[in-house]
Design a protein around this motif. Sequence first.
Motif, PDB file in Angstrom:
ATOM      1  N   LYS A 112      -4.820  -4.142   2.216  1.00  0.00           N
ATOM      2  CA  LYS A 112      -5.758  -4.656   3.221  1.00  0.00           C
ATOM      3  C   LYS A 112      -6.145  -6.097   2.921  1.00  0.00           C
ATOM      4  O   LYS A 112      -6.261  -6.919   3.837  1.00  0.00           O
ATOM      5  CB  LYS A 112      -6.997  -3.764   3.279  1.00  0.00           C
ATOM      6  CG  LYS A 112      -6.763  -2.419   3.948  1.00  0.00           C
ATOM      7  CD  LYS A 112      -8.046  -1.635   4.106  1.00  0.00           C
ATOM      8  CE  LYS A 112      -8.550  -1.108   2.787  1.00  0.00           C
ATOM      9  NZ  LYS A 112      -9.727  -0.217   2.943  1.00  0.00           N
ATOM     10  N   LYS A 113      -6.324  -6.400   1.649  1.00  0.00           N
ATOM     11  CA  LYS A 113      -6.689  -7.771   1.285  1.00  0.00           C
ATOM     12  C   LYS A 113      -5.569  -8.746   1.654  1.00  0.00           C
ATOM     13  O   LYS A 113      -5.824  -9.815   2.223  1.00  0.00           O
ATOM     14  CB  LYS A 113      -6.977  -7.844  -0.214  1.00  0.00           C
ATOM     15  CG  LYS A 113      -7.430  -9.215  -0.691  1.00  0.00           C
ATOM     16  CD  LYS A 113      -7.763  -9.184  -2.169  1.00  0.00           C
ATOM     17  CE  LYS A 113      -8.229 -10.545  -2.653  1.00  0.00           C
ATOM     18  NZ  LYS A 113      -8.549 -10.532  -4.102  1.00  0.00           N
ATOM     19  N   GLY A 156       0.805  -1.220   0.000  1.00  0.00           N
ATOM     20  CA  GLY A 156       0.000   0.000   0.000  1.00  0.00           C
ATOM     21  C   GLY A 156       0.834   1.265   0.000  1.00  0.00           C
ATOM     22  O   GLY A 156       0.352   2.313   0.449  1.00  0.00           O
ATOM     23  N   GLU A 165      -0.060  -4.278  -6.961  1.00  0.00           N
ATOM     24  CA  GLU A 165      -0.268  -2.834  -6.908  1.00  0.00           C
ATOM     25  C   GLU A 165       0.884  -2.116  -6.233  1.00  0.00           C
ATOM     26  O   GLU A 165       1.020  -0.899  -6.362  1.00  0.00           O
ATOM     27  CB  GLU A 165      -1.572  -2.519  -6.165  1.00  0.00           C
ATOM     28  CG  GLU A 165      -2.828  -3.026  -6.846  1.00  0.00           C
ATOM     29  CD  GLU A 165      -3.104  -2.313  -8.163  1.00  0.00           C
ATOM     30  OE1 GLU A 165      -2.547  -1.216  -8.377  1.00  0.00           O
ATOM     31  OE2 GLU A 165      -3.868  -2.859  -8.964  1.00  0.00           O
ATOM     32  N   ASP A 186      -3.324  -9.364  -6.386  1.00  0.00           N
ATOM     33  CA  ASP A 186      -3.640  -7.969  -6.075  1.00  0.00           C
ATOM     34  C   ASP A 186      -2.435  -7.235  -5.499  1.00  0.00           C
ATOM     35  O   ASP A 186      -2.345  -6.000  -5.603  1.00  0.00           O
ATOM     36  CB  ASP A 186      -4.793  -7.897  -5.067  1.00  0.00           C
ATOM     37  CG  ASP A 186      -6.121  -8.275  -5.691  1.00  0.00           C
ATOM     38  OD1 ASP A 186      -6.102  -8.938  -6.745  1.00  0.00           O
ATOM     39  OD2 ASP A 186      -7.167  -7.928  -5.140  1.00  0.00           O
ATOM     40  N   ASP A 192     -12.445 -14.566  -5.969  1.00  0.00           N
ATOM     41  CA  ASP A 192     -12.696 -13.354  -5.186  1.00  0.00           C
ATOM     42  C   ASP A 192     -14.185 -13.213  -4.880  1.00  0.00           C
ATOM     43  O   ASP A 192     -14.570 -12.904  -3.743  1.00  0.00           O
ATOM     44  CB  ASP A 192     -12.201 -12.117  -5.947  1.00  0.00           C
ATOM     45  CG  ASP A 192     -10.691 -12.006  -5.935  1.00  0.00           C
ATOM     46  OD1 ASP A 192     -10.087 -12.345  -4.903  1.00  0.00           O
ATOM     47  OD2 ASP A 192     -10.111 -11.590  -6.949  1.00  0.00           O
ATOM     48  N   GLU A 225      -6.298   4.556  -5.395  1.00  0.00           N
ATOM     49  CA  GLU A 225      -7.404   3.746  -4.885  1.00  0.00           C
ATOM     50  C   GLU A 225      -7.036   2.284  -4.695  1.00  0.00           C
ATOM     51  O   GLU A 225      -7.364   1.673  -3.680  1.00  0.00           O
ATOM     52  CB  GLU A 225      -8.598   3.850  -5.844  1.00  0.00           C
ATOM     53  CG  GLU A 225      -9.818   3.076  -5.366  1.00  0.00           C
ATOM     54  CD  GLU A 225     -10.995   3.207  -6.308  1.00  0.00           C
ATOM     55  OE1 GLU A 225     -12.023   2.547  -6.066  1.00  0.00           O
ATOM     56  OE2 GLU A 225     -10.891   3.972  -7.290  1.00  0.00           O
ATOM     57  N   ALA A 226      -6.335   1.697  -5.672  1.00  0.00           N
ATOM     58  CA  ALA A 226      -6.113   0.252  -5.658  1.00  0.00           C
ATOM     59  C   ALA A 226      -5.091  -0.227  -4.619  1.00  0.00           C
ATOM     60  O   ALA A 226      -5.330  -1.241  -3.944  1.00  0.00           O
ATOM     61  CB  ALA A 226      -5.709  -0.218  -7.051  1.00  0.00           C
ATOM     62  N   TRP A 271      -4.807 -13.116  -2.440  1.00  0.00           N
ATOM     63  CA  TRP A 271      -4.194 -11.830  -2.117  1.00  0.00           C
ATOM     64  C   TRP A 271      -3.003 -11.510  -3.005  1.00  0.00           C
ATOM     65  O   TRP A 271      -2.694 -10.335  -3.259  1.00  0.00           O
ATOM     66  CB  TRP A 271      -3.754 -11.802  -0.655  1.00  0.00           C
ATOM     67  CG  TRP A 271      -2.620 -12.748  -0.338  1.00  0.00           C
ATOM     68  CD1 TRP A 271      -2.721 -14.043   0.077  1.00  0.00           C
ATOM     69  CD2 TRP A 271      -1.216 -12.469  -0.413  1.00  0.00           C
ATOM     70  NE1 TRP A 271      -1.481 -14.593   0.262  1.00  0.00           N
ATOM     71  CE2 TRP A 271      -0.539 -13.651  -0.022  1.00  0.00           C
ATOM     72  CE3 TRP A 271      -0.475 -11.341  -0.759  1.00  0.00           C
ATOM     73  CZ2 TRP A 271       0.845 -13.732   0.020  1.00  0.00           C
ATOM     74  CZ3 TRP A 271       0.910 -11.416  -0.720  1.00  0.00           C
ATOM     75  CH2 TRP A 271       1.552 -12.607  -0.328  1.00  0.00           C
ATOM     76  N   SER A 288      -6.386  -0.937  -1.029  1.00  0.00           N
ATOM     77  CA  SER A 288      -7.305  -2.076  -1.028  1.00  0.00           C
ATOM     78  C   SER A 288      -6.544  -3.389  -1.131  1.00  0.00           C
ATOM     79  O   SER A 288      -6.853  -4.361  -0.428  1.00  0.00           O
ATOM     80  CB  SER A 288      -8.288  -1.932  -2.192  1.00  0.00           C
ATOM     81  OG  SER A 288      -9.148  -3.053  -2.273  1.00  0.00           O
TER      82      SER A 288
END
Length: 678
Positions: free
Chosen positions: A173-174, A160, A264, A261, A600, A166-167, A258, A170
Amino acid sequence: MAGAFDYTPAIVLLPFLSFLLALGVGRSMPKGGALAGIAATGGSLLLSVWAMLAVANGGTYNQTIYTWAAGTGNSFELTFGLLVDPLAAMMLVIVSLIAFLVHVFSLGYMNDEGETGLPRYYAGLGLFTASMLGFVVANNLLMAFMFFELVGLCSWLLIGFWFREEAPPSAAKKAFLVTRFGDYFFLVGVVAVFATFGTAAFAGEGSFPALAEAALAGEAATEINTFGFAPQTWFTVVGLLVLGGVVGKSAQFPLHTWLPDAMEGPTPVSALIHAATMVAAGVYLVARMYGFYALSPTALGIIAFVGGFTALFAATMGVVKREIKQVLAYSTISQYGYMMLALGAGGYIAATFHLMTHAFFKALLFLGAGSVIIAMHHNENMWDMGGLKERMPVTYWTFLAGSLALAGIFPFSGFWSKDEVLYEALAHGLGGTPLLLAAWAMGLLAVFFTGFYTFRMVFLTFHGEPRTDVARDPHGVGWNVKAPLTVLGVLAVVAGFVNMVPVAKLTGAHIEFLHDWLAHGLGGLTSEHYGELTGQFAGYETGYVGSELTTVLLSGALSLGLALAGAGLAYKLYNVPAPVEHTDRLGSVKTLLFNNYYQDEYQVWLADTAARNVARGADKFDQGVIDGVVNGISSVSLFSGSRVRRIQTGVVSNYAALLTLGLVALLLGIGLMGGWFL
């Protein structure tokens, strides 16, 4: 060389010091603290190599350095300690080397773009590296769990990093929540280990693997608590609890969602996560406590089957992805599936061998992808690339070396390690374990998909004609990008030569150096001992198709043939000037694969529908039954109390009257009872 172990704490503390410097004074340091991180990880690398040389000379180290809590009567102790044996020494070098190269690479990836928040970035890298190195040298399960959680925290911070978008938040956290779900079982497993054995030490006569082995052999000197279960059954339960954390961290089915994602985050972070830290931590944990898992055929079977299934499951999804880092993400899930397959199949050496080679070629591929992303101004879509081969020769040739290793093409490093994994699964499956044959078949089929998606990625990215203006005139990269690629490119080519099992079987030459390396060390932590345990307690026997040599050659030929078939199909379809997406012909199958089998959505449904309904039912039961009983009891108490309270008037004459009435009632009662007896 004995003095090398005296500096083992510094291997962990140097990156931690760089974390403190970057966090505290990074704004006033050159490049946000990058140089301090490079110096720290470079120092850790040198000390790790020194420790490895000490181990090569026969030295080992297992020492408690601090006791921070003890039970009543010294029933148990919570300690910090260091364990350096051949496995740990090898992993120390891998982690520190890749962390060092990632720090160097970050100079080109992060700083050239005028990135903000660099002190926070380099602080995160330092803490991430220190956490993984601390995990590697932990000499007990509780200490390993604590560093395991620190690794998870650092991944959350770094995935993060670009928190204003935005991505990334998220995705962070995932990653944090999914892995925490697995770590919950890990924590319960740690408590179960203490409750069962009174210790969580990995090594020594009083370690929990040694106590478990003695209990099953009927040689236990002290009583252990299995809570009414048969010892082997209870050990299986405990092992599977710890395995929950492994499945989460190493992104195995079903807790793999996870990892894609997590792309990012910055690409150097992806290289560190996938090659040497977070995802590697789970596999390393199983290898570290392999003497415990080897006692349970059920646990080994589950590990092998989940690994084989994950290898195939993730490989199928990689064939349709459009972004270069997404392809590599599913590749990582698949390759760690191979490592788990090897561990479950009794192939301890094969698993650690693939862990080593994968660390080098996957770090290379992610950093190579980072170089491409720099050139493409942070566009990751392979369909916007093409023609980069001539424009980025260093990146291309090193990336090609990593791709050949990933696909398992002879003689690159991945060929030797992946083939040893498949050979171990086949041989032990033929020895009378059908579940291993099923896992082997899935791993073998995954080889074809690996070859296909790997070279689809290579051809779409580097071959053909440029498909965008940016690809025609890419941004240049500097020495700080090319140097790490060159080092890792060489390792992707030569690292497999430390354990050439097929050549050794064919020629009789002694070129299985990793076997020799892991066969020595602390008692109970050697590959030879693990082989004895899997034979005695798990019932693993070796079977052959005709002879051992025939089995080795057959396994290698099948694997190489499938890898070449997958790569050849990708060459035919995508090595053209203007490629088209042939996977569109798959129709609804492509939709299924592109949407990751809707995993997901399925997990969201579980959380939002199934779990919510269970929670609502529990809430109604709590309010209707539990609260009803509690409130009913309180109502009776309140009612009786209110009535008794009326007696307490405070008027003395009332108390005298009640006392008199009570005395009369007592006398009448005695009189009546006396008459009844007479």
